[in-house]
Motif scaffolding. Sequence first.
Motif, PDB file in Angstrom:
ATOM      1  N   LYS A  23      44.482  36.466  26.007  1.00  0.00           N
ATOM      2  CA  LYS A  23      43.795  37.235  24.979  1.00  0.00           C
ATOM      3  C   LYS A  23      42.295  37.268  25.283  1.00  0.00           C
ATOM      4  O   LYS A  23      41.699  36.254  25.645  1.00  0.00           O
ATOM      5  N   GLY A  24      41.677  38.456  25.150  1.00  0.00           N
ATOM      6  CA  GLY A  24      40.259  38.613  25.411  1.00  0.00           C
ATOM      7  C   GLY A  24      39.939  38.964  26.854  1.00  0.00           C
ATOM      8  O   GLY A  24      38.777  39.064  27.238  1.00  0.00           O
ATOM      9  N   PHE A  25      40.974  39.181  27.670  1.00  0.00           N
ATOM     10  CA  PHE A  25      40.807  39.524  29.077  1.00  0.00           C
ATOM     11  C   PHE A  25      41.654  40.746  29.403  1.00  0.00           C
ATOM     12  O   PHE A  25      42.535  41.125  28.634  1.00  0.00           O
ATOM     13  N   PHE A  26      41.383  41.369  30.556  1.00  0.00           N
ATOM     14  CA  PHE A  26      42.240  42.438  31.039  1.00  0.00           C
ATOM     15  C   PHE A  26      42.325  42.376  32.561  1.00  0.00           C
ATOM     16  O   PHE A  26      41.475  41.781  33.218  1.00  0.00           O
ATOM     17  N   ALA A  27      43.384  42.993  33.088  1.00  0.00           N
ATOM     18  CA  ALA A  27      43.629  42.941  34.527  1.00  0.00           C
ATOM     19  C   ALA A  27      43.056  44.165  35.220  1.00  0.00           C
ATOM     20  O   ALA A  27      43.134  45.277  34.695  1.00  0.00           O
ATOM     21  N   VAL A  28      42.490  43.935  36.399  1.00  0.00           N
ATOM     22  CA  VAL A  28      42.062  45.022  37.268  1.00  0.00           C
ATOM     23  C   VAL A  28      42.606  44.721  38.666  1.00  0.00           C
ATOM     24  O   VAL A  28      42.801  43.558  39.032  1.00  0.00           O
ATOM     25  N   TYR A  29      42.858  45.767  39.413  1.00  0.00           N
ATOM     26  CA  TYR A  29      43.308  45.651  40.793  1.00  0.00           C
ATOM     27  C   TYR A  29      42.175  46.144  41.670  1.00  0.00           C
ATOM     28  O   TYR A  29      41.701  47.264  41.505  1.00  0.00           O
ATOM     29  N   VAL A  30      41.732  45.299  42.595  1.00  0.00           N
ATOM     30  CA  VAL A  30      40.539  45.572  43.388  1.00  0.00           C
ATOM     31  C   VAL A  30      40.897  45.608  44.860  1.00  0.00           C
ATOM     32  O   VAL A  30      41.622  44.744  45.350  1.00  0.00           O
ATOM     33  N   GLY A  31      40.355  46.592  45.552  1.00  0.00           N
ATOM     34  CA  GLY A  31      40.530  46.680  46.994  1.00  0.00           C
ATOM     35  C   GLY A  31      40.611  48.110  47.446  1.00  0.00           C
ATOM     36  O   GLY A  31      40.908  49.011  46.660  1.00  0.00           O
ATOM     37  N   GLU A  32      40.292  48.310  48.710  1.00  0.00           N
ATOM     38  CA  GLU A  32      40.329  49.657  49.255  1.00  0.00           C
ATOM     39  C   GLU A  32      41.719  50.022  49.769  1.00  0.00           C
ATOM     40  O   GLU A  32      42.178  51.130  49.587  1.00  0.00           O
ATOM     41  N   SER A  33      42.404  49.082  50.395  1.00  0.00           N
ATOM     42  CA  SER A  33      43.782  49.346  50.823  1.00  0.00           C
ATOM     43  C   SER A  33      44.708  48.288  50.228  1.00  0.00           C
ATOM     44  O   SER A  33      45.617  48.604  49.494  1.00  0.00           O
ATOM     45  N   GLN A  34      44.448  47.028  50.510  1.00  0.00           N
ATOM     46  CA  GLN A  34      45.216  45.916  49.938  1.00  0.00           C
ATOM     47  C   GLN A  34      44.597  45.561  48.587  1.00  0.00           C
ATOM     48  O   GLN A  34      43.425  45.226  48.511  1.00  0.00           O
ATOM     49  N   LYS A  35      45.346  45.659  47.512  1.00  0.00           N
ATOM     50  CA  LYS A  35      44.837  45.405  46.167  1.00  0.00           C
ATOM     51  C   LYS A  35      45.088  43.968  45.741  1.00  0.00           C
ATOM     52  O   LYS A  35      46.160  43.425  45.971  1.00  0.00           O
ATOM     53  N   LYS A  36      44.069  43.358  45.133  1.00  0.00           N
ATOM     54  CA  LYS A  36      44.214  42.025  44.551  1.00  0.00           C
ATOM     55  C   LYS A  36      43.988  42.139  43.053  1.00  0.00           C
ATOM     56  O   LYS A  36      43.142  42.899  42.599  1.00  0.00           O
ATOM     57  N   ARG A  37      44.735  41.352  42.318  1.00  0.00           N
ATOM     58  CA  ARG A  37      44.659  41.386  40.853  1.00  0.00           C
ATOM     59  C   ARG A  37      43.670  40.344  40.365  1.00  0.00           C
ATOM     60  O   ARG A  37      43.718  39.184  40.761  1.00  0.00           O
ATOM     61  N   PHE A  38      42.757  40.782  39.491  1.00  0.00           N
ATOM     62  CA  PHE A  38      41.797  39.892  38.854  1.00  0.00           C
ATOM     63  C   PHE A  38      41.915  40.065  37.349  1.00  0.00           C
ATOM     64  O   PHE A  38      42.171  41.159  36.854  1.00  0.00           O
ATOM     65  N   VAL A  39      41.733  38.987  36.628  1.00  0.00           N
ATOM     66  CA  VAL A  39      41.716  39.013  35.169  1.00  0.00           C
ATOM     67  C   VAL A  39      40.279  38.709  34.756  1.00  0.00           C
ATOM     68  O   VAL A  39      39.736  37.659  35.091  1.00  0.00           O
ATOM     69  N   ILE A  40      39.670  39.672  34.037  1.00  0.00           N
ATOM     70  CA  ILE A  40      38.258  39.548  33.691  1.00  0.00           C
ATOM     71  C   ILE A  40      38.064  39.686  32.185  1.00  0.00           C
ATOM     72  O   ILE A  40      38.896  40.265  31.497  1.00  0.00           O
ATOM     73  N   PRO A  41      36.959  39.164  31.667  1.00  0.00           N
ATOM     74  CA  PRO A  41      36.723  39.222  30.216  1.00  0.00           C
ATOM     75  C   PRO A  41      36.493  40.655  29.738  1.00  0.00           C
ATOM     76  O   PRO A  41      35.860  41.462  30.423  1.00  0.00           O
ATOM     77  N   ILE A  42      36.990  40.949  28.562  1.00  0.00           N
ATOM     78  CA  ILE A  42      36.774  42.260  27.947  1.00  0.00           C
ATOM     79  C   ILE A  42      35.282  42.505  27.725  1.00  0.00           C
ATOM     80  O   ILE A  42      34.823  43.636  27.759  1.00  0.00           O
TER      81      ILE A  42
END
Length: 81
Positions: free
Chosen positions: A16-35
């Motif tokens: 709760k209070g965070f959301f997921a983003v996928y970062v990368g130009e070809s290979q994507k990594k998932r990060f959970v960051i604060p809203i």
Amino acid sequence: MGFRFPGIAKTTSTPKGFFAVYVGESQKKRFVIPISFLNHPLFLDLLSQAEEESGYNHPMGGITIPCSEDTFLDLTSRLSV
């Protein structure tokens, strides 16, 4: 050797209070960051660029940010201070 940035996590769940983003130009990594990052102009600029390049759709339900992982970590480390 890994680095830890406050407020950023690489996890499989989204607390709760965070959301997921996928970062990368070809290979994507998932990060959970604060809203709270959504209130910061630098992060909003990054989201704007991501929307122009690829939209916000991702098959796993998160936002895709097509930049290098290093660029993302640099920006988010400045926001976490």
